[in-house]
Design an enzyme around this catalytic site. Structure first.
Site, PDB file in Angstrom:
ATOM      1  N   TRP A 144      49.209   7.520 -24.440  1.00  0.00           N
ATOM      2  CA  TRP A 144      47.859   7.926 -24.045  1.00  0.00           C
ATOM      3  C   TRP A 144      47.871   8.273 -22.550  1.00  0.00           C
ATOM      4  O   TRP A 144      48.360   7.485 -21.742  1.00  0.00           O
ATOM      5  CB  TRP A 144      46.881   6.775 -24.329  1.00  0.00           C
ATOM      6  CG  TRP A 144      45.465   7.026 -23.934  1.00  0.00           C
ATOM      7  CD1 TRP A 144      44.735   8.155 -24.172  1.00  0.00           C
ATOM      8  CD2 TRP A 144      44.606   6.134 -23.224  1.00  0.00           C
ATOM      9  NE1 TRP A 144      43.464   8.006 -23.672  1.00  0.00           N
ATOM     10  CE2 TRP A 144      43.364   6.777 -23.083  1.00  0.00           C
ATOM     11  CE3 TRP A 144      44.765   4.848 -22.703  1.00  0.00           C
ATOM     12  CZ2 TRP A 144      42.275   6.185 -22.438  1.00  0.00           C
ATOM     13  CZ3 TRP A 144      43.682   4.251 -22.072  1.00  0.00           C
ATOM     14  CH2 TRP A 144      42.464   4.912 -21.941  1.00  0.00           C
TER      15      TRP A 144
ATOM     16  N   ASP B 116      48.390  -2.609 -27.003  1.00  0.00           N
ATOM     17  CA  ASP B 116      47.137  -1.852 -26.916  1.00  0.00           C
ATOM     18  C   ASP B 116      46.637  -1.631 -28.339  1.00  0.00           C
ATOM     19  O   ASP B 116      47.294  -0.974 -29.145  1.00  0.00           O
ATOM     20  CB  ASP B 116      47.402  -0.507 -26.214  1.00  0.00           C
ATOM     21  CG  ASP B 116      46.102   0.240 -25.961  1.00  0.00           C
ATOM     22  OD1 ASP B 116      45.036  -0.241 -26.393  1.00  0.00           O
ATOM     23  OD2 ASP B 116      46.150   1.318 -25.326  1.00  0.00           O
TER      24      ASP B 116
ATOM     25  N   LYS C  57      36.015   2.795 -30.959  1.00  0.00           N
ATOM     26  CA  LYS C  57      36.219   3.633 -32.151  1.00  0.00           C
ATOM     27  C   LYS C  57      35.718   2.935 -33.402  1.00  0.00           C
ATOM     28  O   LYS C  57      34.977   3.511 -34.181  1.00  0.00           O
ATOM     29  CB  LYS C  57      37.696   3.974 -32.343  1.00  0.00           C
ATOM     30  CG  LYS C  57      38.482   4.174 -31.076  1.00  0.00           C
ATOM     31  CD  LYS C  57      38.257   5.515 -30.454  1.00  0.00           C
ATOM     32  CE  LYS C  57      38.996   5.568 -29.125  1.00  0.00           C
ATOM     33  NZ  LYS C  57      39.058   6.850 -28.534  1.00  0.00           N
TER      34      LYS C  57
END
Ligand code: LMR
Length: 453
Positions: free
Chosen positions: A182, A263, A299
């Site tokens: 990311w 993560d 999300k």
């Protein structure tokens, strides 16, 4: 009318002021500040907004869209309270729409105060978030040795992780990230004072996992290195190791005594099942890794702008947890003092109210299923258009993103000629594809790739 004395006074005091202003403008303190580039992900949305073509599609930012391409507030979160919609009574909604009291409704109806939260956030939320991720049978949770703090979503959690590692990790100042990772990981850890390095992850040739390269790099980096791992739905590639591969990775990390920082921004989004997606994390914990976890509810609860997340560290025992906890507070207090309350209350309600929890889990599955369905539709259309390229990776990849394996120049053509916006690494947010725009996307993709070997 002004008196002569007052006019003279105003003139006299105005003159030096305007000279000062001019001088200040001439030698501005910030005159040497260079213009920076737009953010590689959020900057895409800015370019998309400037485009006036009606066919335009934004597949840049990873944010879920409904079947009509609209931002989606989960029904379990949505407030339908008469307080917000005074002209509509509750009877205007079907029973299942109202669904007793929904999460935000509940929060509002309880009329919680707006006092500061503790530095580590809302306990009811962080406890429930820990159970969600680590599992209710997790040994470290049962033994009260997980230090956890509410964070400003996943990014905030990663930033606390970076700061904690930079200040307290005794063995290294380097962090190894997958290549690619990311985009924001890199500045987060650099700004935290760590040196960013990479390990192999993506195989360009197969558009799949470079498992051998990953193992080779994990072996060759110095012992006790800090290694960042994506728990599931790897961003940007959508390529996750299999369970068997995770077991091997865990063994290797243990052998080398590396420190895993996990993560976990997409719990539930990969497969539609939180427990499935938590496999990697729970396996590592069972194997005894003392790890750090960064968790986001952007999300899976659609709480993007509420900034709801957690940061946690698995410690050796409750006393160590207490010491670690005190140091997390010392880091957080000067950064932002304490986290915001509203989103945490909503998330806590979704996690602890049995009926709403069930509804939320079904909605997570609904989002994951729509994404999986769109992968197939896009793939089928590319076949129908006669694309000679092998696009099976679009169907095989996992989570919110598909990594197309196209060049930055092809990405540019997609934006300039077809009004399709994605990040320059060739990542699309599959969550932005709908039945309305998928044909235009497939045609555009076919057009810019049809001369590929
Ligand atoms: C993304 O990768 O698009 C999301 O995680 C949003 C962000 O902050 O970059």
């Amino acid at each position: 009318m002004l008196s002569a004395t007052r006019t003279a006074f105003l003139r006299a005091s105005a003159r030096p002021q305007s000279r000062t202003a001019a001088l200040v403008r001439g030698v501005s303190v910030w005159s040497n500040v260079p213009a920076g580039p737009p953010d590689p992900i959020l900057g895409i949305t800015e370019a998309f907004k400037r485009d006036t073509d009606s066919k335009k599609i934004n597949l840049g930012v990873g944010a879920y869209r409904d079947a009509d391409g609209k931002p989606y507030v989960l029904p379990s979160v949505l407030a339908v309270s008469a307080r917000f919609l005074p002209s509509l009574s509750r009877t205007a909604f079907a029973d299942d729409e109202v669904c007793a009291l929904q999460a935000e409704d509940k929060v509002i109806s309880q009329r919680g105060d707006k006092e500061y939260l503790p530095i580590t956030g809302l306990g009811k939320f962080t406890n429930a978030a820990a159970v969600l991720a680590y599992g209710k049978d997790s040994k470290p949770l049962q033994e009260d040795r997980v230090a956890i703090t509410q964070s400003l979503s996943g990014t905030g959690a990663l930033r606390i992780a970076g700061a904690f590692l930079a200040r307290h990790y005794p063995h290294s100042r380097e962090i190894y990230l997958p290549a690619p990772t990311w985009g924001n990981h890199i500045p987060i850890f650099r700004d935290s004072g760590l040196e960013v390095k990479h390990y192999s992850y993506y195989d360009k040739k197969t558009v799949g996992l470079d498992f051998e390269g990953m193992k080779r790099d994990l072996k060759s980096m110095p012992d006790k290195s800090i290694v960042l791992l994506h728990a599931c739905a790897h961003n940007p590639t959508g390529i996750d190791p299999t369970r068997e591969q995770w077991r091997e990775i865990s063994d290797l990390i243990k052998e080398k005594q590396h420190f895993p920082l996990i993560d976990n921004a997409y719990l539930g989004f990969a497969s539609g099942s939180v427990d499935n997606d938590a496999f990697m994390l729970r396996h590592f914990v069972e194997e005894g890794h003392q790890l750090m976890l960064c968790q986001s509810f952007a999300k899976n609860m659609g709480l993007y702008g509420e900034r709801v997340g957690t940061f946690s560290i698995v410690c050796a025992d409750p006393l160590e947890k207490a010491r670690v906890d005190s140091q997390i507070k010392i880091l957080v207090r000067p950064m932002y003092s304490n986290p915001p309350v509203h989103g945490a209350r909503v998330a806590a309600t979704l996690l602890t109210d049995p009926k709403l929890n069930e509804q939320w889990l079904a909605e997570v599955k609904g989002m994951a299923d729509r994404i999986i369905g769109m992968r197939s539709t896009l793939y089928d259309l590319l076949q129908e258009l006669g694309s000679k390229k092998d696009w099976t990776h679009i169907k095989n990849q996992i989570g919110m993103f598909a990594f197309l394996g196209i060049s930055p120049e092809q990405v540019d053509r997609l934006a300039q000629e077809h009004h399709v916006y994605l990040t320059r690494d060739g990542r699309i947010s599959v969550a932005g594809i709908t039945n309305h725009n998928v044909r235009h996307l497939a045609e555009s993709l076919h057009e810019v790739t049809k001369n590929d070997a």
